[in-house]
Design an enzyme around this catalytic site. Structure first.
Site, PDB file in Angstrom:
ATOM      1  N   TYR A  78     -10.472  10.653  -6.066  1.00  0.00           N
ATOM      2  CA  TYR A  78      -9.755   9.376  -6.191  1.00  0.00           C
ATOM      3  C   TYR A  78      -9.098   9.195  -7.562  1.00  0.00           C
ATOM      4  CZ  TYR A  78      -8.770   4.398  -6.380  1.00  0.00           C
ATOM      5  OH  TYR A  78      -8.139   3.193  -6.524  1.00  0.00           O
ATOM      6  N   LYS A  92      -4.943   9.213  -8.703  1.00  0.00           N
ATOM      7  CA  LYS A  92      -4.155   8.155  -9.345  1.00  0.00           C
ATOM      8  C   LYS A  92      -3.436   8.705 -10.592  1.00  0.00           C
ATOM      9  CE  LYS A  92      -5.039   4.821  -6.425  1.00  0.00           C
ATOM     10  NZ  LYS A  92      -3.979   4.248  -5.560  1.00  0.00           N
TER      11      LYS A  92
HETATM   12  P1  NAP Z   1      -8.423  -1.642   0.991  1.00  0.00           P
HETATM   13  O1  NAP Z   1      -8.785  -3.054   1.317  1.00  0.00           O
HETATM   14  O2  NAP Z   1      -9.270  -0.560   1.511  1.00  0.00           O
HETATM   15  O3  NAP Z   1      -6.905  -1.438   1.426  1.00  0.00           O
HETATM   16  C1  NAP Z   1      -6.332  -0.171   1.519  1.00  0.00           C
HETATM   17  C2  NAP Z   1      -5.197  -0.267   2.522  1.00  0.00           C
HETATM   18  O4  NAP Z   1      -4.585   1.020   2.620  1.00  0.00           O
HETATM   19  C3  NAP Z   1      -5.685  -0.641   3.930  1.00  0.00           C
HETATM   20  O5  NAP Z   1      -4.766  -1.516   4.520  1.00  0.00           O
HETATM   21  C4  NAP Z   1      -5.692   0.701   4.633  1.00  0.00           C
HETATM   22  O6  NAP Z   1      -5.557   0.630   6.035  1.00  0.00           O
HETATM   23  C5  NAP Z   1      -4.469   1.313   4.003  1.00  0.00           C
HETATM   24  N1  NAP Z   1      -4.368   2.744   4.278  1.00  0.00           N
HETATM   25  C6  NAP Z   1      -5.273   3.720   4.034  1.00  0.00           C
HETATM   26  N2  NAP Z   1      -4.816   4.895   4.483  1.00  0.00           N
HETATM   27  C7  NAP Z   1      -3.595   4.656   5.033  1.00  0.00           C
HETATM   28  C8  NAP Z   1      -2.620   5.465   5.675  1.00  0.00           C
HETATM   29  N3  NAP Z   1      -2.809   6.784   5.874  1.00  0.00           N
HETATM   30  N4  NAP Z   1      -1.478   4.872   6.088  1.00  0.00           N
HETATM   31  C9  NAP Z   1      -1.272   3.559   5.910  1.00  0.00           C
HETATM   32  N5  NAP Z   1      -2.161   2.729   5.339  1.00  0.00           N
HETATM   33  C10 NAP Z   1      -3.306   3.293   4.903  1.00  0.00           C
HETATM   34  O7  NAP Z   1      -8.392  -1.414  -0.593  1.00  0.00           O
HETATM   35  P2  NAP Z   1      -7.570  -2.132  -1.763  1.00  0.00           P
HETATM   36  O8  NAP Z   1      -8.514  -2.233  -2.909  1.00  0.00           O
HETATM   37  O9  NAP Z   1      -6.855  -3.346  -1.289  1.00  0.00           O
HETATM   38  O10 NAP Z   1      -6.538  -0.961  -2.125  1.00  0.00           O
HETATM   39  C11 NAP Z   1      -5.145  -1.179  -2.278  1.00  0.00           C
HETATM   40  C12 NAP Z   1      -4.634  -0.293  -3.415  1.00  0.00           C
HETATM   41  O11 NAP Z   1      -5.199  -0.748  -4.654  1.00  0.00           O
HETATM   42  C13 NAP Z   1      -5.044   1.181  -3.279  1.00  0.00           C
HETATM   43  O12 NAP Z   1      -3.953   2.005  -3.631  1.00  0.00           O
HETATM   44  C14 NAP Z   1      -6.162   1.320  -4.303  1.00  0.00           C
HETATM   45  O13 NAP Z   1      -6.307   2.627  -4.781  1.00  0.00           O
HETATM   46  C15 NAP Z   1      -5.665   0.365  -5.382  1.00  0.00           C
HETATM   47  N6  NAP Z   1      -6.700  -0.069  -6.325  1.00  0.00           N
HETATM   48  C16 NAP Z   1      -7.731  -0.842  -5.924  1.00  0.00           C
HETATM   49  C17 NAP Z   1      -8.690  -1.253  -6.863  1.00  0.00           C
HETATM   50  C18 NAP Z   1      -9.864  -2.097  -6.475  1.00  0.00           C
HETATM   51  O14 NAP Z   1     -10.691  -2.389  -7.357  1.00  0.00           O
HETATM   52  N7  NAP Z   1      -9.980  -2.513  -5.233  1.00  0.00           N
HETATM   53  C19 NAP Z   1      -8.568  -0.881  -8.206  1.00  0.00           C
HETATM   54  C20 NAP Z   1      -7.489  -0.081  -8.584  1.00  0.00           C
HETATM   55  C21 NAP Z   1      -6.557   0.313  -7.636  1.00  0.00           C
HETATM   56  P3  NAP Z   1      -6.845   0.510   7.019  1.00  0.00           P
HETATM   57  O15 NAP Z   1      -7.239  -0.937   6.998  1.00  0.00           O
HETATM   58  O16 NAP Z   1      -6.314   0.987   8.324  1.00  0.00           O
HETATM   59  O17 NAP Z   1      -7.921   1.390   6.440  1.00  0.00           O
END
Ligand code: NAP
Length: 249
Positions: free
Chosen positions: A173, A177
């Site tokens: 992961y 990034k």
């Molecule tokens: P999340 O709730 O798990 O959301 C991730 C989203 O990506 C979900 O809608 C998921 O769909 C979708 N996804 C995964 N694989 C996919 C694919 N092959 N095609 C299309 N959609 C796909 O997590 P989140 O925290 O909101 O993450 C959003 C972004 O923020 C990510 O890039 C993550 O790396 C980044 N981020 C998050 C954090 C944190 O603390 N949460 C920190 C830094 C960066 P499904 O619902 O179908 O699984």
């Protein structure tokens, strides 16, 4: 052709992506709610006040990407804003704890299959979706691309022994990034002469499915900086920022 700006947010059926989509719709955008599960995309779009439309899109599937691009072309003829938000932290069973994710991701033991799968979504998916949407972005007067990255991918921060998340710098992961940051800068450099802005942004450490809801910030708090960057029409290109401001690449 419609004049309100059109935005696509990938992975917008939940979490930070859904929050970004809500903010864009509230600010007058027509928002395409990208979701790999069409029904969950429809359900999410219904929770958004404003003009939000589900768009089936699996960022790892070339036919799905091609179909999504064709739909945007047919419906709007252009795309003003692409938010590459979809991401995964692992491919294990849902509900894997953050400690388990971190342990399994250590460089010495990480499963290469899992590393490849994470890169497929977090890195190659972004390249593929961006390439497919570029002809539509080029039809917009001042297009922008926002890549949702993470401070855990910062080489500059991880090289500093004082960085608190240093122990989670994984080859899966976190390194995905780092690669996404490189991809962001590469697109920013190529597209700058065309006036298309490309920026990377880190949310806060947010309680979402990605980290088994163990993040310390709410989705509203964590999505604030991605939303700021997504809404910024007169900002710079080639930046990497987080809640505290500019981040080291
Ligand atoms: P999340 O709730 O798990 O959301 C991730 C989203 O990506 C979900 O809608 C998921 O769909 C979708 N996804 C995964 N694989 C996919 C694919 N092959 N095609 C299309 N959609 C796909 O997590 P989140 O925290 O909101 O993450 C959003 C972004 O923020 C990510 O890039 C993550 O790396 C980044 N981020 C998050 C954090 C944190 O603390 N949460 C920190 C830094 C960066 P499904 O619902 O179908 O699984």
């Amino acid at each position: 052709m419609q004049h309100t700006p059109v935005a696509l947010v990938t992975g917008a059926n939940q979490g930070i992506g859904l929050e970004i989509a809500k903010a864009l719709a509230a600010n007058g955008y027509t928002v395409l709610v990208g979701a790999r599960d069409p029904e969950r995309g429809e359900a999410a779009a219904r929770t958004i006040a404003g003009d939000a439309r589900a768009l089936p899109l699996d960022v790892t599937s070339p036919p799905s990407i091609a179909a999504a691009a064709e739909r945007v072309r047919a419906d709007f003829g252009r795309l003003d804003l692409l938010v590459n938000n979809a991401g995964i932290s692992h491919v294990g069973a849902p509900g894997r704890s953050l400690a388990e994710i971190i342990t399994a991701g250590r460089p010495s033991v990480a499963s290469l299959d899992e590393v490849r799968a994470v890169y497929e979504t977090n890195v190659f998916g972004v390249v593929a979706v961006t390439q497919a949407m570029l002809p539509l972005l080029r039809q917009a007067p001042a297009a922008r691309i926002v890549n949702v990255s993470s401070n855990v991918g910062s080489l500059g921060l991880n090289a500093d022994p004082a960085f608190p998340y240093r122990q989670v710098f994984s080859v899966g992961y976190a390194a995905s990034k780092t690669a996404l940051n490189a991809v962001t800068l590469a697109f920013a450099i190529e597209l700058e002469p065309e006036g298309i802005k490309v920026n990377a942004v880190s949310p806060g450490f947010t309680a979402t499915a990605l980290n088994n809801f163990e993040g310390t910030e709410t989705v509203a708090e964590g999505a604030r900086e991605p939303i700021r960057v997504a809404l910024e029409t007169d900002g710079p290109t080639g930046t990497f920022t987080g809640p505290g401001g500019v981040l080291a690449w």
